[in-house]
Design a protein around this motif. Structure first.
Motif, PDB file in Angstrom:
ATOM      1  N   PRO A 148      -0.137   2.241  -2.912  1.00 45.56           N
ATOM      2  CA  PRO A 148       0.053   3.055  -1.700  1.00 45.56           C
ATOM      3  C   PRO A 148      -0.080   2.284  -0.387  1.00 45.56           C
ATOM      4  O   PRO A 148      -1.113   2.325   0.267  1.00 45.56           O
ATOM      5  CB  PRO A 148      -1.030   4.129  -1.831  1.00 45.56           C
ATOM      6  N   LYS A 149       0.991   1.615   0.015  1.00 50.85           N
ATOM      7  CA  LYS A 149       0.987   0.836   1.251  1.00 50.85           C
ATOM      8  C   LYS A 149       1.291   1.708   2.471  1.00 50.85           C
ATOM      9  O   LYS A 149       1.959   2.728   2.370  1.00 50.85           O
ATOM     10  CB  LYS A 149       2.027  -0.283   1.169  1.00 50.85           C
ATOM     11  N   THR A 150       0.816   1.260   3.623  1.00 50.20           N
ATOM     12  CA  THR A 150       1.134   1.940   4.885  1.00 50.20           C
ATOM     13  C   THR A 150       1.883   1.023   5.853  1.00 50.20           C
ATOM     14  O   THR A 150       2.238   1.431   6.939  1.00 50.20           O
ATOM     15  CB  THR A 150      -0.148   2.457   5.563  1.00 50.20           C
ATOM     16  N   SER A 151       2.108  -0.242   5.449  1.00 49.09           N
ATOM     17  CA  SER A 151       2.912  -1.166   6.251  1.00 49.09           C
ATOM     18  C   SER A 151       3.322  -2.331   5.361  1.00 49.09           C
ATOM     19  O   SER A 151       2.693  -2.589   4.324  1.00 49.09           O
ATOM     20  CB  SER A 151       2.135  -1.695   7.466  1.00 49.09           C
ATOM     21  N   ASP A 152       4.365  -3.029   5.772  1.00 51.80           N
ATOM     22  CA  ASP A 152       4.833  -4.155   4.975  1.00 51.80           C
ATOM     23  C   ASP A 152       3.853  -5.313   5.005  1.00 51.80           C
ATOM     24  O   ASP A 152       3.825  -6.136   4.088  1.00 51.80           O
ATOM     25  CB  ASP A 152       6.205  -4.627   5.482  1.00 51.80           C
ATOM     26  N   THR A 153       3.063  -5.387   6.048  1.00 52.76           N
ATOM     27  CA  THR A 153       2.140  -6.520   6.218  1.00 52.76           C
ATOM     28  C   THR A 153       0.733  -6.212   5.718  1.00 52.76           C
ATOM     29  O   THR A 153      -0.183  -6.989   5.957  1.00 52.76           O
ATOM     30  CB  THR A 153       2.077  -6.936   7.696  1.00 52.76           C
ATOM     31  N   GLN A 154       0.553  -5.098   5.017  1.00 52.57           N
ATOM     32  CA  GLN A 154      -0.769  -4.721   4.532  1.00 52.57           C
ATOM     33  C   GLN A 154      -1.312  -5.793   3.585  1.00 52.57           C
ATOM     34  O   GLN A 154      -0.628  -6.231   2.662  1.00 52.57           O
ATOM     35  CB  GLN A 154      -0.714  -3.373   3.816  1.00 52.57           C
ATOM     36  N   LEU A 175      -5.023  14.225   1.783  1.00 52.20           N
ATOM     37  CA  LEU A 175      -3.676  14.450   2.301  1.00 52.20           C
ATOM     38  C   LEU A 175      -3.373  13.583   3.511  1.00 52.20           C
ATOM     39  O   LEU A 175      -2.240  13.113   3.674  1.00 52.20           O
ATOM     40  CB  LEU A 175      -3.483  15.924   2.658  1.00 52.20           C
ATOM     41  N   ASN A 176      -4.357  13.343   4.373  1.00 53.04           N
ATOM     42  CA  ASN A 176      -4.096  12.514   5.549  1.00 53.04           C
ATOM     43  C   ASN A 176      -3.707  11.095   5.150  1.00 53.04           C
ATOM     44  O   ASN A 176      -2.831  10.472   5.767  1.00 53.04           O
ATOM     45  CB  ASN A 176      -5.308  12.503   6.482  1.00 53.04           C
ATOM     46  N   LYS A 177      -4.328  10.554   4.085  1.00 54.74           N
ATOM     47  CA  LYS A 177      -3.999   9.213   3.601  1.00 54.74           C
ATOM     48  C   LYS A 177      -2.658   9.204   2.865  1.00 54.74           C
ATOM     49  O   LYS A 177      -1.854   8.280   3.005  1.00 54.74           O
ATOM     50  CB  LYS A 177      -5.101   8.690   2.692  1.00 54.74           C
ATOM     51  N   VAL A 178      -2.430  10.231   2.074  1.00 58.27           N
ATOM     52  CA  VAL A 178      -1.163  10.345   1.360  1.00 58.27           C
ATOM     53  C   VAL A 178      -0.002  10.415   2.346  1.00 58.27           C
ATOM     54  O   VAL A 178       1.029   9.756   2.169  1.00 58.27           O
ATOM     55  CB  VAL A 178      -1.174  11.584   0.444  1.00 58.27           C
ATOM     56  N   ARG A 179      -0.175  11.185   3.406  1.00 57.52           N
ATOM     57  CA  ARG A 179       0.876  11.306   4.421  1.00 57.52           C
ATOM     58  C   ARG A 179       1.194   9.958   5.054  1.00 57.52           C
ATOM     59  O   ARG A 179       2.371   9.646   5.287  1.00 57.52           O
ATOM     60  CB  ARG A 179       0.465  12.321   5.490  1.00 57.52           C
ATOM     61  N   GLU A 180       0.186   9.160   5.339  1.00 59.35           N
ATOM     62  CA  GLU A 180       0.423   7.851   5.942  1.00 59.35           C
ATOM     63  C   GLU A 180       1.311   6.987   5.047  1.00 59.35           C
ATOM     64  O   GLU A 180       2.203   6.277   5.538  1.00 59.35           O
ATOM     65  CB  GLU A 180      -0.907   7.130   6.185  1.00 59.35           C
ATOM     66  N   VAL A 181       1.084   7.045   3.749  1.00 58.93           N
ATOM     67  CA  VAL A 181       1.882   6.259   2.811  1.00 58.93           C
ATOM     68  C   VAL A 181       3.331   6.763   2.799  1.00 58.93           C
ATOM     69  O   VAL A 181       4.278   5.975   2.850  1.00 58.93           O
ATOM     70  CB  VAL A 181       1.283   6.320   1.399  1.00 58.93           C
ATOM     71  N   VAL A 182       3.500   8.069   2.740  1.00 55.38           N
ATOM     72  CA  VAL A 182       4.847   8.640   2.718  1.00 55.38           C
ATOM     73  C   VAL A 182       5.593   8.324   4.010  1.00 55.38           C
ATOM     74  O   VAL A 182       6.784   7.952   3.987  1.00 55.38           O
ATOM     75  CB  VAL A 182       4.793  10.160   2.479  1.00 55.38           C
ATOM     76  N   GLU A 183       4.904   8.442   5.131  1.00 49.08           N
ATOM     77  CA  GLU A 183       5.553   8.169   6.417  1.00 49.08           C
ATOM     78  C   GLU A 183       6.054   6.732   6.497  1.00 49.08           C
ATOM     79  O   GLU A 183       7.130   6.479   7.064  1.00 49.08           O
ATOM     80  CB  GLU A 183       4.587   8.468   7.561  1.00 49.08           C
ATOM     81  N   TYR A 184       5.300   5.787   5.919  1.00 47.88           N
ATOM     82  CA  TYR A 184       5.793   4.403   5.892  1.00 47.88           C
ATOM     83  C   TYR A 184       6.926   4.250   4.876  1.00 47.88           C
ATOM     84  O   TYR A 184       7.970   3.661   5.167  1.00 47.88           O
ATOM     85  CB  TYR A 184       4.667   3.433   5.552  1.00 47.88           C
ATOM     86  N   ALA A 185       6.727   4.806   3.682  1.00 49.89           N
ATOM     87  CA  ALA A 185       7.691   4.602   2.604  1.00 49.89           C
ATOM     88  C   ALA A 185       9.099   5.056   2.986  1.00 49.89           C
ATOM     89  O   ALA A 185      10.082   4.365   2.688  1.00 49.89           O
ATOM     90  CB  ALA A 185       7.226   5.331   1.351  1.00 49.89           C
ATOM     91  N   VAL A 186       9.205   6.196   3.656  1.00 54.19           N
ATOM     92  CA  VAL A 186      10.547   6.714   3.971  1.00 54.19           C
ATOM     93  C   VAL A 186      11.253   5.898   5.046  1.00 54.19           C
ATOM     94  O   VAL A 186      12.452   6.088   5.265  1.00 54.19           O
ATOM     95  CB  VAL A 186      10.485   8.206   4.388  1.00 54.19           C
ATOM     96  N   THR A 187      10.528   4.980   5.713  1.00 54.85           N
ATOM     97  CA  THR A 187      11.197   4.110   6.690  1.00 54.85           C
ATOM     98  C   THR A 187      11.901   2.943   6.013  1.00 54.85           C
ATOM     99  O   THR A 187      12.760   2.300   6.633  1.00 54.85           O
ATOM    100  CB  THR A 187      10.201   3.549   7.733  1.00 54.85           C
TER     101      THR A 187
END
Length: 381
Positions: A204-210, A250-262
């Motif tokens: 579950p990443k939130t950015s490419d540079t994680q 849910l707040n953490k899950v949302r962060e992952v989804v928001e990055y993934a769909v980009t």
């Protein structure tokens, strides 16, 4: 369907009378054992009057299972699954495929009988039963080993009735990032030629540079381009050796989804959903504390037996409770129909391809009924 939160003084009989629902229906939907006790704060799934409906989107649903799953649990769950990920197949440094310790032929046959696609799940487990990045590195970089593994997988699919491949590699070294993409592309080409999909599980990443061993070896963009679809492993924030918290806040899950769909088309993304919780002893001591895995239905019964009221965290959108046993305080986080409904909202909001569950070894009937109420579930066969 609707979700009802139990209040002080409620009984199954009083709720049934208030909503004009048979007691037997409430008991069945929510797996309530005799004598039908309830916990304050417990979330119940209730049917609404016939004829009330709303437009529903179509999604795919998958679930992981070991060969020692109860046949009854599997049969109860398969009507809701597009894919059954059979866990798991390993391999050697030379690329020789290793099957599960127990026979999985009955799972393949049962899945196909229900119109669910059985999927061969490939994992790089070492002799200690843990993910082994040295094993990953060897096979993704050795062309002969890679070819040997591909041939073995193709043989399994063509001779045993599998209908797809799921690649679940974790702790990939950063230096193997590109080689892993090439490995997935190589496998996808072979499996696609048979007419079946290849999926890949993503930490579950939130950015490419994680940074971190879980993240650096996974290139979301290129893996999204290469695989037919991906699974976001949006769980394990709360985990066996970590501090008490929601498994999938849910707040953490949302962060992952928001990055993934980009970087990945939403039509290729499955949201990972946990079908379990954890019971921690307090105080938490890092390096010493170890949480006990607990089923969602089991968690509610534990709260009832200990006289604990179930609370709901507004930020994590997850249920939890505390109780005392033998002079020790415990904290339990799990999933219920409220927390699952919020996750289904994310699937709808972002137009995701579907959901995949880790894991389906314990039946949580209300989850499947809610999922089927929210979406049209696509079957593969």
């Amino acid at each position: 369907m609707l979700i009802y939160t139990v209040k002080p003084g409620d009984t199954v009989d009083s709720i049934a009378a208030a909503y004009g629902i048979p007691v037997s229906t409430i008991v069945y939907l929510n797996q309530i054992p005799y004598p039908y006790r309830l916990a304050i704060g417990e979330a119940l799934l209730l049917p609404t009057p016939a004829g009330i409906s709303s437009p529903r989107s179509s999604i795919y649903a998958g679930g992981y299972a070991y060969p020692f799953i109860s046949p009854w649990v599997l049969r109860e769950t398969l009507p809701y699954l597009s894919y059954l990920y059979i866990f798991s197949y390993g391999f050697t440094m030379e690329g020789e495929l290793i099957g599960p310790l127990l026979d999985d032929a009955w799972m393949i046959d049962t899945a196909r009988a229900f119109g669910t696609a059985p999927i061969l799940t490939l994992t790089p487990f070492g002799p200690d039963g843990r993910f082994n990045n040295s094993l990953i590195s060897q096979v993704v970089n050795d062309l002969d080993a890679r070819r040997r593994l591909k041939d073995a997988i193709v043989e399994q699919i063509t001779t045993r009735g599998f209908q797809g491949l799921d690649i679940d590699f974790e702790y990939i070294l950063a230096n193997d990032r590109d080689a892993f993409v090439d490995f997935v592309a190589y496998m996808q080409e072979a499996v696609s030629a048979l007419g079946y999909p290849t999926s890949v599980a993503l930490a579950p990443k939130t950015s490419d540079t994680q940074t971190g061993l879980l993240y650096e070896g996974k290139d979301y963009r290129r893996l999204g381009e290469t695989a037919d679809y991906v699974l976001l492993m949006t769980y394990e924030w709360g985990y066996t050796y970590g501090p008490p918290m929601a498994v999938a806040p849910l707040n953490k899950v949302r962060e992952v989804v928001e990055y993934a769909v980009t970087v990945i088309p939403p039509s290729k993304i499955h949201l990972g959903i946990p079908n379990y919780g954890y019971d921690w002893t307090l105080p938490f001591v890092r390096g010493t504390s170890r949480a006990r895995t607990i089923g969602n239905v089991e968690a509610v019964q534990l709260a009832i037996s200990r006289g604990a009221a179930i609370q709901f965290d507004d930020i994590a959108q997850s249920p939890f409770f505390r109780y005392w046993s033998n002079g020790t305080e415990h904290e339990v986080w799990f999933e219920d129909v409220r927390s699952l409904n919020r996750k289904f909202d994310l699937v709808e909001e972002f137009g995701l391809r579907g959901v995949s569950y880790w894991q389906i070894m314990q039946l949580f009937r209300a989850n499947w009924l809610l999922l089927a109420d929210r979406f049209n579930l696509t079957h593969q066969l």
